[in-house]
Design an enzyme around this catalytic site. Structure first.
Site, short mmCIF file in Angstrom:
data_model
loop_
_atom_site.label_atom_id
_atom_site.label_comp_id
_atom_site.label_asym_id
_atom_site.label_seq_id
_atom_site.Cartn_x
_atom_site.Cartn_y
_atom_site.Cartn_z
N HIS A 1 -1.33 -3.59 -1.02
CA HIS A 1 -0.70 -3.85 0.13
C HIS A 1 -1.69 -4.06 1.32
CE1 HIS A 1 -3.06 0.32 0.18
NE2 HIS A 1 -1.99 0.65 -0.70
N THR B 1 0.81 2.54 -2.11
CA THR B 1 0.06 2.22 -3.52
C THR B 1 1.60 2.68 -4.65
OG1 THR B 1 -1.98 3.29 -3.47
CG2 THR B 1 -1.40 3.49 -5.74
N GLU C 1 -6.86 -2.69 -4.66
CA GLU C 1 -6.94 -1.41 -3.75
C GLU C 1 -7.13 -2.32 -2.28
OE1 GLU C 1 -4.85 1.67 -3.37
OE2 GLU C 1 -5.07 1.32 -1.34
C1 GP9 Z 1 -4.72 7.75 -3.97
C2 GP9 Z 1 -4.96 6.26 -3.86
C3 GP9 Z 1 -4.41 5.37 -2.54
O1 GP9 Z 1 -4.44 8.22 -5.49
O2 GP9 Z 1 -3.21 5.35 -4.45
O3 GP9 Z 1 -3.23 5.64 -1.90
P1 GP9 Z 1 -2.42 4.44 -0.90
O4 GP9 Z 1 -2.36 5.59 0.52
O5 GP9 Z 1 -3.08 2.68 -0.75
O6 GP9 Z 1 -0.77 4.41 -0.99
MN MN Z 2 -3.18 1.35 -2.11
#
Ligand code: GP9
Ligand code: MN
Length: 427
Positions: A260, A84, A38
């Protein structure tokens, strides 16, 4: 209609890159473990804070040849507002996300010809996504059915008690721990997508989870960014150890990617302190690198590969590794291991990078000198048009739901979303 899809097909067939015989089919039948980092930007790799490596475990995968990973250090995310969800879409369909909003939300019931569906149909793979957040976030519980994902292990499968959660949901360490028994029970070969969450803006961390001091720019998000990155790195090491112990490591394809950026350009002042450089538009584009690392059993890792590449290239790469020719499918990326891999990386706003030059916010820059190219060549101008054309074609596919009209080959069966149902009560 079908004329539109023919134009798209002609384009993707023309862009297509032949597989490299050294890699084609080398991962066939192997479990695939895909690990989502993430908000992880590549500048964290080898970055030292207070004289310490921030991500010692990932750094080891990059540098220790015996780990047999190949790390692409010129790999870029190509996401927009879908964040994401865009990364997921791009990597599992080789289509671009939309210029506005999130295709997962607005095009969640489209027809897709996704990587998990193709693997399921052609090689009996079982697919699953693991993610410690509510299932409806980004409309996942709907769109996954259209992507042909067999199982969705969302927050309801995990122990979401107070001490296990922070920020958006489950902390990465309990996430990987609790995922292990499910993974061990999965029918093989599997395509398992492990989606981490703790290293997410605004990078909150409990004191007992912080093993490195924050940075000292005075910008809280930037300062804590290193702490949650370290926590993610530790959770990965724990996961790798567990995979090894359970015999799931050696013989699996392991793919690691960043979705990202984590630090937006609202934080340029602090990032100037962190990088020691002025954050110009070009530098900002340079910072959109995210890691892509892959290990394929029986294939020697290359160490660091400098190919300019992006998330759009992942699906054709995976198909070829599994011995499935990408030519039949509508894909805007090309195989990273192909001799003919197309070395330009479109960003969603029409900016792009190549190994030689980049086009950022209306200006061309030389990749080596970082200087503005005052008189861009005809070839550069043509590439700029080509990138826009490519993005438009991809948008047409999503807006017109054009894959309804496309039959890749006689093996393909359209995904029937009604065959998928997620939730503990149905397992
Ligand atoms: C939430 C996570 C975050 O389930 O995937 O999403 P993002 O804010 O990074 O798009
Ligand atoms: Mn994300």
């Amino acid at each position: 209609d079908s004329d539109d899809i023919t134009e798209v097909e002609n384009y993707t067939k023309y862009k297509y890159a032949e597989p490299n015989a050294e890699y084609f089919g080398k991962g066939k039948g192997k479990n695939i473990i895909k690990i989502h980092l993430e908000s992880f930007q590549s500048f964290l790799i080898d970055y030292e804070l207070h004289g310490e490596e921030v991500t010692p475990f990932l750094n080891k995968l990059v540098h220790d040849q015996s780990e047999d990973f190949t790390y692409f250090d010129n790999f870029f995310h190509q996401t927009e507002q879908g964040k994401t969800a865009d990364a997921e879409l791009i990597m599992d369909t080789s289509l671009y996300g939309l210029p506005q909003g999130s295709a997962f939300v607005t095009k969640g019931t489209n027809t897709y010809q996704s990587l998990p569906a193709i693997l399921g149909q052609q090689q009996d793979y079982t697919s699953a996504v693991f993610h410690g957040d509510n299932k409806s976030f980004w409309n996942r519980d709907e769109v996954y059915k259209h992507l042909g994902i067999d199982k969705f292990y969302d927050a309801s499968y995990y122990d979401m008690s107070e001490e296990n959660i922070i920020n958006y949901g489950l902390k990465d360490k309990p996430f990987f721990k609790e995922s292990m028994p499910i993974l061990e029970d999965m029918e093989q070969p599997f395509y398992a997508h492990m989606m981490t969450l703790t290293h997410h803006h605004p990078y909150l961390i409990d004191e007992e989870d912080a093993s490195i001091d924050p940075a000292e720019t005075g910008d809280g998000s930037v300062d804590r960014y290193f702490q949650t990155a370290r926590y993610l790195d530790e959770s990965l090491e724990q996961f790798f150890n567990d995979l090894k112990e359970k015999g799931l490591y050696e013989d699996s394809i392991i793919m690691i990617y960043g979705d990202h950026y984590g630090i937006s350009d609202n934080h340029n002042r602090a990032m100037e302190e962190i990088t020691g450089e002025e954050i110009t538009p070009l530098k900002n584009a340079d910072l959109q690198r995210v890691p892509f690392m892959i290990k394929v059993p029986g294939v020697e890792g290359q160490g660091i590969n400098h190919e300019y590449s992006g998330q759009i290239d992942v699906m054709p790469t995976m198909l070829h590794l599994l011995g499935i020719d990408a030519r039949d499918y509508i894909q805007f990326g090309t195989d990273l291991f192909s001799e003919d891999h197309k070395e330009y990386v479109p960003f969603r706003n029409g900016n792009f990078m190549t190994d030689e030059y980049s086009y950022i916010d209306g200006k061309f820059y030389d990749s080596k000198t970082k200087e503005v190219i005052e008189e861009p060549t005809e070839e550069m101008q043509k590439m700029k048009e080509e990138v826009l054309h490519e993005l438009e074609l991809s948008d047409e596919v999503l807006y017109g739901d054009l894959l309804r009209f496309y039959t890749p080959n006689e093996d393909w069966e359209p995904v029937d979303a009604t065959e998928y149902i997620y939730g503990k009560e149905y397992d």
